[in-house]
Design an enzyme around this catalytic site. Structure first.
Site, PDB file in Angstrom:
ATOM      1  N   ARG A  71     -21.563  26.261  -5.299  1.00 29.00           N
ATOM      2  CA  ARG A  71     -21.324  27.509  -4.797  1.00 29.00           C
ATOM      3  C   ARG A  71     -22.213  28.417  -5.392  1.00 29.00           C
ATOM      4  NH1 ARG A  71     -15.972  28.445  -5.708  1.00 29.00           N
ATOM      5  NH2 ARG A  71     -16.646  28.393  -8.036  1.00 29.00           N
ATOM      6  N   ASP A  76     -19.665  23.596 -17.273  1.00 24.30           N
ATOM      7  CA  ASP A  76     -18.677  24.341 -16.488  1.00 24.30           C
ATOM      8  C   ASP A  76     -17.299  24.687 -17.203  1.00 24.30           C
ATOM      9  OD1 ASP A  76     -17.584  21.832 -16.504  1.00 24.30           O
ATOM     10  OD2 ASP A  76     -17.962  21.698 -14.158  1.00 24.30           O
ATOM     11  N   ASN A  86      -9.626  15.972 -22.753  1.00 23.48           N
ATOM     12  CA  ASN A  86     -10.107  15.740 -21.218  1.00 23.48           C
ATOM     13  C   ASN A  86      -8.755  14.923 -20.657  1.00 23.48           C
ATOM     14  OD1 ASN A  86     -12.963  16.431 -20.661  1.00 23.48           O
ATOM     15  ND2 ASN A  86     -12.801  16.207 -22.574  1.00 23.48           N
ATOM     16  N   GLY A 131      -9.671  26.547  -9.973  1.00 25.68           N
ATOM     17  CA  GLY A 131      -9.114  26.056  -8.603  1.00 25.68           C
ATOM     18  C   GLY A 131      -7.718  25.228  -8.595  1.00 25.68           C
TER      19      GLY A 131
END
Length: 498
Positions: free
Chosen positions: A22, A245, A304, A414
């Site tokens: 995006r 990110d 992670n 998200g």
């Protein structure tokens, strides 16, 4: 310094995820940040011949389209920042031309490379030198696979650039490596703030391909003249943000105080805390935690965890069967099922590769003598409860490593739109869960740009702006005693299936 209460400033964040990218415009005015999605595009990897690769040329084209759309809407961009996933890279030749598509971190070429690496550098020694977790996708093992095959591209290359740095190079022509992204390679020296040349030598990886390292907030350069001509736009600064990110997402966590953990929730779940320096000790090594760079000179102690990848892959398989179900409906189906029937270890190697994911969930449950989830709702419930239980495991290990008592879990990204997962996280951990903001990665990207420009004074000011601008939702633990029993079952299952 400009007064952020009177001056509007617009920053463009390019945020590349594992399935889409995006261009997000951020405007800071009157101590608030507003976001506008300018451009969205697919980022699906491509199998060409035998290997899974990123379509890097298409991604560069989409970046230009994002800039062009801003121009066509009359938007004046103050600066641009780029963040992507970690570990992957592109190679440039003597002429600065890309030597091929970048390989995807899930490509099979790194199979067996960790074990090969440990014959050259003992595992514990490698951890003590880098502080990074052991994962087959790390850059070090991708490069070792090329070195072992005497891949001509590796030895003919002039420059290696990690993914956000490769996009920045396309925009500016500048070849630099951003700190947070570099720390994902397992080739960074925290003590000397440079590449680990001794490791490169032992693995026969050429040292000359690595560039200088810059920190988030520094200027990479400005749009090249040929791009300005192509798009008919003025020169625009490109700022190094948290190129990884995860680092950008954590920069958008508006929590105050030290007794919280963050979870950046998406395809991966990154759970951890911010520190001033890496923590490299026996417990971090034992539990395979990792030290990765953050913005504002922070180091993130992370675990992670596979995240929503498993459900994303299940959804893809169901769609191939003609069952078109959106994520909100999946969450609803999972919420309607009774919990506690069966669990998986989200980080089991079975779930790492793409394809046939619903059957893999059933296979894990079958192999561990549990009730096998059959319906879509049962599979969703199994996966989401397992994720929340793995969060509890990771939080307990962080408390053990740091001797801190965690009281709040701050979830961003998200994945927080999955209200079932947020509530299950509160239930399993017994802790207060605060969710928000959703667009954390783009927000963190923009906050670093604004801080570099002087619009934002410092970290505290940035967090204040985020709290002023975005809704936070709080979840409180329910039925914690029941989930305590489930947790004991979960621990037995994952201990038997490492």
């Amino acid at each position: 310094m400009e007064n952020s209460n009177t001056a509007a400033s617009q920053f463009l964040a390019f945020d590349f995820g594992a399935s889409s990218g995006r261009a997000i415009l951020g405007e800071i005015k009157e101590n608030k940040l507003t976001l506008k999605e300018i451009h969205r595009f697919s980022n699906e990897p491509v199998i060409f011949s035998k290997h899974l690769q990123w379509d890097i040329l298409r991604l560069c084209h989409e970046v230009k389209q994002g800039i062009l759309k801003c121009k066509n809407e009359g938007i004046h961009i103050r600066s641009i920042g780029v963040d992507t996933w970690g570990v992957d890279f592109g190679l440039l030749d003597e002429e600065g031309e890309l030597m091929g598509n970048s390989y995807h971190y899930r490509d099979e070429r790194t199979q067996g490379m960790m074990e090969k690496c440990f014959t050259k550098i003992p595992k514990e020694e490698l951890f003590k030198e880098t502080g990074l977790q052991f994962a087959s996708y790390n850059t070090i093992y991708q490069l070792l696979s090329m070195a072992e095959k005497r891949d001509k591209k590796l030895y003919d290359a002039k420059t290696l650039l990690l993914m956000p740095d490769l996009i920045n190079y396309m925009l500016t022509g500048e070849k630099v490596s951003e700190f947070t992204e570099v720390t994902t390679t397992q080739l960074y020296d925290y003590t000397k703030s440079c590449w680990k040349e001794n490791i490169l030598e032992k693995l026969n990886i050429p040292k000359h391909i690595f560039t200088g390292i810059i920190k988030p907030g520094m200027t990479v350069g400005s749009l090249k003249e040929d791009i300005c001509r192509e798009l008919n736009v003025p020169s625009i600064k490109v700022i190094a943000v948290g190129g990884h990110d995860t680092a950008s997402a954590v920069a958008a966590v508006p929590a105050v105080g030290e007794n919280h953990v963050f979870i950046s929730s998406g395809t991966w779940s990154l759970l951890g805390i911010e520190n001033d320096r890496p923590i490299i000790n026996d417990k971090v090594y034992k539990y395979n935690f990792t030290n990765e760079g953050g913005v504002n000179d922070k180091v993130l102690l992370l675990k992670n965890i596979m995240g929503l990848w498993i459900l994303q892959e299940c959804k893809r398989d169901w769609e191939k069967q003609g069952k078109i179900i959106g994520f909100p409906e999946l969450v609803s189906l999972g919420a309607s099922e009774e919990g506690g029937k069966s669990f998986i270890d989200p980080d089991h190697e079975l779930f790492y590769g793409p394809g046939n994911m619903p059957e893999k969930v059933k296979e894990f449950c079958r192999n561990t003598n549990q009730i096998i989830p059959e319906s879509i709702g049962e599979i969703v419930r199994c996966v989401e409860e397992s994720l929340a239980l793995k969060y509890r495991w990771a939080i307990e290990k962080l408390e053990e490593i740091t001797s801190k008592k965690i009281d709040t879990v701050h979830m961003v990204g998200g994945g927080i739109q999955d209200t079932l997962l947020c509530q299950l996280t509160a239930n399993t951990t017994g802790k207060r869960v605060v969710a928000g903001p959703v667009e954390a990665t783009a927000i963190g990207n923009i906050i670093v740009q604004a801080q570099a420009s002087g619009i934002i004074k410092d970290v505290a000011h940035g967090k204040e702006i985020i709290r002023n601008s975005f809704e936070m939702v709080e979840y409180k633990a329910m039925d914690n005693e029941k989930y305590a029993v489930n947790y004991e079952r979960f621990l037995k299952i994952i201990s038997q299936n490492k």
